[in-house]
Design an enzyme around this catalytic site. Structure first.
Site, short mmCIF file in Angstrom:
data_model
loop_
_atom_site.label_atom_id
_atom_site.label_comp_id
_atom_site.label_asym_id
_atom_site.label_seq_id
_atom_site.Cartn_x
_atom_site.Cartn_y
_atom_site.Cartn_z
N ASN A 204 84.64 70.91 57.23
CA ASN A 204 85.20 71.09 58.77
C ASN A 204 86.29 70.18 58.38
O ASN A 204 86.78 70.58 57.39
CB ASN A 204 84.19 69.72 59.66
CG ASN A 204 83.82 68.53 58.44
OD1 ASN A 204 84.77 67.76 58.53
ND2 ASN A 204 83.03 68.19 58.31
N ASP A 273 76.96 68.39 58.56
CA ASP A 273 74.73 67.95 58.93
C ASP A 273 73.76 68.78 58.52
O ASP A 273 72.58 68.35 57.68
CB ASP A 273 74.85 68.64 60.61
CG ASP A 273 75.48 67.78 61.26
OD1 ASP A 273 75.52 65.90 60.66
OD2 ASP A 273 76.11 68.03 62.20
N LYS A 283 80.07 82.45 41.26
CA LYS A 283 80.88 83.31 41.91
C LYS A 283 79.61 83.96 42.44
O LYS A 283 79.63 85.37 41.81
CB LYS A 283 81.89 83.85 42.68
CG LYS A 283 82.80 84.19 43.70
CD LYS A 283 84.22 84.39 42.80
CE LYS A 283 84.66 85.75 44.16
NZ LYS A 283 85.80 86.53 43.87
N PHE A 321 81.21 56.77 64.69
CA PHE A 321 81.99 57.43 65.69
C PHE A 321 81.27 58.58 66.14
O PHE A 321 80.14 59.56 65.74
CB PHE A 321 82.77 58.19 64.38
CG PHE A 321 84.00 57.07 64.39
CD1 PHE A 321 83.74 55.96 63.88
CD2 PHE A 321 85.28 57.45 65.52
CE1 PHE A 321 84.73 55.09 63.83
CE2 PHE A 321 86.17 56.77 65.49
CZ PHE A 321 86.32 54.77 64.47
N LYS A 335 73.48 58.43 70.65
CA LYS A 335 73.58 58.33 69.26
C LYS A 335 73.23 56.99 68.88
O LYS A 335 72.86 56.77 67.72
CB LYS A 335 74.95 58.84 68.55
CG LYS A 335 74.64 60.80 68.52
CD LYS A 335 76.12 60.74 67.98
CE LYS A 335 75.97 62.17 67.55
NZ LYS A 335 77.01 63.32 68.02
N LYS A 339 70.26 56.64 66.10
CA LYS A 339 70.63 55.99 64.84
C LYS A 339 71.06 54.63 64.55
O LYS A 339 71.68 54.22 63.33
CB LYS A 339 72.41 57.13 64.68
CG LYS A 339 72.02 57.94 65.08
CD LYS A 339 73.52 58.21 64.08
CE LYS A 339 74.01 59.65 64.28
NZ LYS A 339 74.59 60.61 63.47
#
Ligand code: CTP
Length: 396
Positions: A204, A273, A283, A321, A335, A339
């Site tokens: 990301n 995730d 490859k 966060f 969350k 969590k």
């Protein structure tokens, strides 16, 4: 406080006169050191008059035989504003070829620099790399303002308003109680990379900048900091211990191991995730491996924050966060509970460009309530987050 102001050869050098006055108005003692080039823009006599004679330019024409050491020992804070690309580069590589740069190298007090230059000089890879080196050594670097520059171009490069420079320096330099003194803090930061084959991966856009700001803020508050980071281009504060990892699983194992030894864990990392169930050793080739490329089967990664939140011991504080694109506060509250976190720092990533940006708009969410912070630099957000954590550790 004794403030040494360094003035370098930039069109904005005249604004250093206002900066001298700002510090004096706030009750600080000021001395000035200039580069030879700065005297082309403002005369030494101007600063001498403003400081009752405490302005110097030369290493050799002073009654003191070693003026750079005397200045370095005198200063409680050294503020180079404006700081040219040339002086940024000299400072990053330790070049000490005049009074200002020799004093910079000899200083043990906090150092602050306010770069000001043409937008392309500021954005050049060389200047950015030099500023990263300085930040990693604990130098405070103020981002320039954006606007119409003396050269006619538009962009970042303007010296910020002297009043805000003086406030920024005072906020960092004046001795404050070390809110996390004696505490050990673990920070996860950056993205993770989940291999598909020998050359491809899932990841990301996290830059690690928020994590780096949290690391520095915790160190400034007196904590001992370990950062577990995925692959990033930035450097972390040199006072921290950095553990580099690639995948979520590696980050999870490192965090589990470190958690037993810490008082606070702050999960800033943008952990992937999911990961490919199996990564191909070589490859994957078009034609030959079309089937494998068309159908990459994915499995969930461990949720590090959730594991830490559900395994914390009495007195440990766990903070996460949350990047959300809708119903920011509601999802962040979910969350917090699911969590097992003590606080969630919620980010609206749809409303603001967060990835790679230097500022952020966040809401701090705890069981007691929520506090929305206005638009702040990532450094200022980090200071607010650390202050909130410090009050939690004081209560725990
Ligand atoms: N986090 C983590 N491990 C994961 C996923 C997330 O430690 N595998 C942490 C992040 O570091 C962050 C928080 O969980 O502190 C929230 O991350 P976010 O991506 O906003 O939420 P997700 O848990 O991934 O949930 P969703 O994607 O559904 O919003």
């Amino acid at each position: 406080m004794k403030v040494l102001i360094g003035v370098t050869g930039c069109i904005a050098a005249y604004r250093a006169c206002e900066l001298v006055r700002e510090f004096q108005r706030a009750g600080h003692e000021v001395s000035v050191v200039m580069t030879e080039a700065a005297t082309r823009f403002v005369g030494l006599e101007t600063f001498a008059a403003l400081t009752q004679g405490h302005a110097k330019v030369s290493l050799f024409e002073d009654e003191d035989p070693i003026p750079h050491i005397a200045l370095a020992q005198w200063a409680d804070a050294f503020v180079v504003a404006p700081c040219t690309a040339n002086v940024c580069a000299k400072a990053a590589s330790g070049i000490a070829d005049d009074l200002l740069t020799s004093t910079l190298l000899a200083c043990t007090c906090p150092i602050f620099i306010a770069p000001a230059m043409n937008v392309h000089m500021y954005e050049s890879a060389a200047t950015q790399a030099n500023l990263d080196v300085l930040r990693a050594r604990g130098v405070h670097v103020l981002s320039p303002d954006e606007g119409y520059l003396a050269c006619g171009e538009v962009g970042p490069g303007k010296l910020p308003d002297p009043k805000s420079i003086a406030q920024w320096v005072c906020a960092h330099a004046e001795k404050r109680p070390q809110a996390l003194s004696g505490k050990r803090v673990l920070v996860t930061s950056g993205p993770t990379q989940e291999p598909i084959d020998a050359v491809r991966f899932i990841s990301n856009r996290s830059s690690g900048k928020m994590g780096a700001a949290i690391v520095s803020a915790a160190l400034d508050a007196g904590a001992c900091v370990t950062v577990i980071s995925g692959p990033v281009a930035i450097s972390y504060d040199a006072r921290s211990e950095v553990i580099s990892v690639m995948t979520a699983e590696e980050m999870f194992q490192a965090a589990r191991k470190a958690f037993a030894e810490v008082d606070v864990a702050i999960c800033v990392a943008a952990v992937a995730d999911i990961r490919p169930e199996s990564a191909s050793a070589g490859k994957l080739k078009k034609g030959r491996d079309d089937e494998a490329l068309a159908c990459i089967s994915l499995v969930p990664n461990p949720d590090i924050l959730s594991w830490l939140g559900h395994h914390k011991q009495e007195g440990q504080v766990v903070v996460g966060f949350a990047a959300e694109t809708e119903d920011v506060v509601a999802f962040a509250k979910e969350k917090l509970a699911s969590k097992g976190a003590d606080m969630i720092v919620a980010n609206d990533v749809a409303a603001h460009e967060v990835f790679g940006a230097d500022d952020d708009v966040v809401t701090l969410i705890t069981e007691e309530g929520e506090e929305e912070l206005g638009r702040l630099s990532k450094d200022a957000v980090a200071n607010e987050v650390i202050a909130a954590i410090a009050s939690m550790t004081a209560n725990s």
